[in-house]
Scaffold this active site. Structure first.
Site, PDB file in Angstrom:
ATOM      1  N   ASP A   1       0.844  -1.203   0.000  1.00 43.38           N
ATOM      2  CA  ASP A   1       0.000   0.000   0.000  1.00 43.38           C
ATOM      3  C   ASP A   1       0.875   1.249   0.000  1.00 43.38           C
ATOM      4  OD1 ASP A   1      -2.371   1.367  -0.060  1.00 43.38           O
ATOM      5  OD2 ASP A   1      -2.863   1.050   2.056  1.00 43.38           O
TER       6      ASP A   1
ATOM      7  N   ASN B   1     -10.800  -2.793  -5.706  1.00 40.32           N
ATOM      8  CA  ASN B   1     -10.015  -1.858  -6.518  1.00 40.32           C
ATOM      9  C   ASN B   1     -10.639  -1.582  -7.894  1.00 40.32           C
ATOM     10  OD1 ASN B   1      -6.821  -3.044  -5.213  1.00 40.32           O
ATOM     11  ND2 ASN B   1      -7.986  -1.268  -4.579  1.00 40.32           N
TER      12      ASN B   1
HETATM   13  C1  IPE Z   1      -5.418  -2.941  -0.339  1.00 40.93           C
HETATM   14  O1  IPE Z   1      -5.065  -1.622  -0.537  1.00 40.93           O
HETATM   15  C2  IPE Z   1      -5.423  -3.676  -1.642  1.00 40.93           C
HETATM   16  C3  IPE Z   1      -4.108  -3.917  -2.230  1.00 40.93           C
HETATM   17  C4  IPE Z   1      -2.972  -3.640  -1.680  1.00 40.93           C
HETATM   18  C5  IPE Z   1      -4.143  -4.513  -3.536  1.00 40.93           C
HETATM   19  P1  IPE Z   1      -6.175  -0.482  -0.716  1.00 40.93           P
HETATM   20  O2  IPE Z   1      -5.443   0.797  -0.828  1.00 40.93           O
HETATM   21  O3  IPE Z   1      -7.074  -0.835  -1.830  1.00 40.93           O
HETATM   22  O4  IPE Z   1      -6.983  -0.599   0.652  1.00 40.93           O
HETATM   23  P2  IPE Z   1      -7.896   0.463   1.401  1.00 40.93           P
HETATM   24  O5  IPE Z   1      -8.922   0.930   0.418  1.00 40.93           O
HETATM   25  O6  IPE Z   1      -7.030   1.582   1.836  1.00 40.93           O
HETATM   26  O7  IPE Z   1      -8.467  -0.278   2.564  1.00 40.93           O
HETATM   27  C1  IPE Z   2      -1.420   0.165  -3.450  1.00 39.27           C
HETATM   28  O1  IPE Z   2      -1.238   1.534  -3.487  1.00 39.27           O
HETATM   29  C2  IPE Z   2      -1.638  -0.407  -4.821  1.00 39.27           C
HETATM   30  C3  IPE Z   2      -2.991  -0.927  -5.075  1.00 39.27           C
HETATM   31  C4  IPE Z   2      -3.969  -0.970  -4.208  1.00 39.27           C
HETATM   32  C5  IPE Z   2      -3.256  -1.428  -6.403  1.00 39.27           C
HETATM   33  P1  IPE Z   2      -2.471   2.544  -3.474  1.00 39.27           P
HETATM   34  O2  IPE Z   2      -2.814   2.873  -4.891  1.00 39.27           O
HETATM   35  O3  IPE Z   2      -3.593   2.027  -2.666  1.00 39.27           O
HETATM   36  O4  IPE Z   2      -1.808   3.798  -2.786  1.00 39.27           O
HETATM   37  P2  IPE Z   2      -2.491   4.830  -1.786  1.00 39.27           P
HETATM   38  O5  IPE Z   2      -3.111   4.050  -0.669  1.00 39.27           O
HETATM   39  O6  IPE Z   2      -3.534   5.575  -2.581  1.00 39.27           O
HETATM   40  O7  IPE Z   2      -1.369   5.694  -1.341  1.00 39.27           O
HETATM   41 MG    MG Z   3      -4.123   2.240  -0.709  1.00 45.80          MG
END
Ligand code: IPE
Ligand code: IPE
Ligand code: MG
Length: 267
Positions: free
Chosen positions: A34, A82
């Site tokens: 994340d 996602n």
């Molecule tokens: C969790 O991250 C999913 C992945 C790392 C693929 P998200 O960024 O989607 O999770 P939330 O929305 O902050 O809980």
């Molecule tokens: C994790 O990074 C990647 C996926 C969930 C695909 P994020 O895209 O969730 O990054 P933040 O949470 O917005 O910083």
């Molecule tokens: Mg995230």
């Protein structure tokens, strides 16, 4: 100590045989990657740039984990939730995934990395599915180290899929409802033939599980680090493993029982 996992597991086996902890490296590490978006935002870059850098970290972490003695690395790459992101971001992520897999195939074969997936991969774009099939097929003989990508994964969907498959097996007379146990039911999860994660790491400072391996992580240790995924290094992974090693995994037993497994209950 994390190494007591072996002792505790042994204490719970029907034979009650004791095995001394061989190593304190968690065999299966799972990571909620994340912080790509925030990494990019901090630099005034588009979110996709964060994802691009995140792919680099996937590459380095795959080999860092193996160097440290991990046997299985599961990476949460795309959740079912996602799909609700802006379509441009979803498309860019799918494009990156396909590009990454095409690039890595030769490396996986050369470095003997087995690839497998968990999640509803049949709902991914056709191009991604095709390269996944090829990579899984061409790496299936490598048993020392496995990279598991959680793609279009969500625990709740997994449980629903497993319940449906289990019900169908009962209806077909392949399973007996009255014999139902966790061991039986867990064979219907995407993770059927995988060990449970010992250590779950989440980057970016968030301290939630976001629908990841809810059942499988029942007795996992959790490490939360503020590091954003694109900045995550081998040293950060080693630090998480060191943290894991300072924990005592009790699996419901008492500390005293872990030290002296003869005192473990019979059940
Ligand atoms: C969790 O991250 C999913 C992945 C790392 C693929 P998200 O960024 O989607 O999770 P939330 O929305 O902050 O809980
Ligand atoms: C994790 O990074 C990647 C996926 C969930 C695909 P994020 O895209 O969730 O990054 P933040 O949470 O917005 O910083
Ligand atoms: Mg995230």
């Amino acid at each position: 100590m994390g190494g007591l996992v072996n002792a505790a597991t042994a204490a719970l086996t029907p034979t009650h045989r004791m095995t001394l902890p061989a190593a304190t490296v968690p065999a299966h590490v799972a990571i909620i990657m994340d912080g790509n978006g925030r990494w990019a935002k901090n630099r005034g870059l588009p979110r996709i740039e964060g994802h691009r850098r995140g792919v680099e970290t996937v590459r380095t972490t795959t080999f860092a984990a193996r160097d440290l003695g991990v046997k299985m690395l599961t990476l949460y790459a795309f959740s079912i939730e996602n799909w609700k992101r802006p379509p441009e971001e979803v498309n860019a992520l799918m494009g990156l995934l396909e590009f990454y897999l095409k690039q890595e195939l030769a490396t996986f074969v050369r470095d003997r990395v087995r690839l497998r997936t968990i999640g509803r991969t049949d709902e991914l774009p056709a191009g991604v599915q095709k390269v996944l099939r090829t990579t899984i097929e061409e790496t299936k003989q490598f048993t020392d180290y496995t990279l598991v990508l959680a793609l279009n994964y969500g625990s709740r969907t997994e449980i629903v899929d497993a319940a449906r498959a289990y019900a169908a097996a009962v209806a077909a007379g392949k399973e007996k409802l009255n014999d139902g146990s966790w061991t039986t039911f867990s064979r219907y999860l995407y993770t059927a033939d995988m060990p449970e994660p010992d250590l779950v790491i989440r980057t970016s400072g968030e301290t939630r599980i976001s629908n990841f391996l809810l059942l499988q992580a029942a007795y996992a240790e959790f490490v939360f680090t503020p590091v954003l995924w694109p900045d995550f290094t081998k040293a950060d992974l080693a630090a998480a493993i060191a943290d894991y090693n300072r924990r005592e995994r009790r699996f419901g037993l008492t500390s005293e029982q872990l030290v002296n497994p003869a005192r473990a209950g019979a059940k």
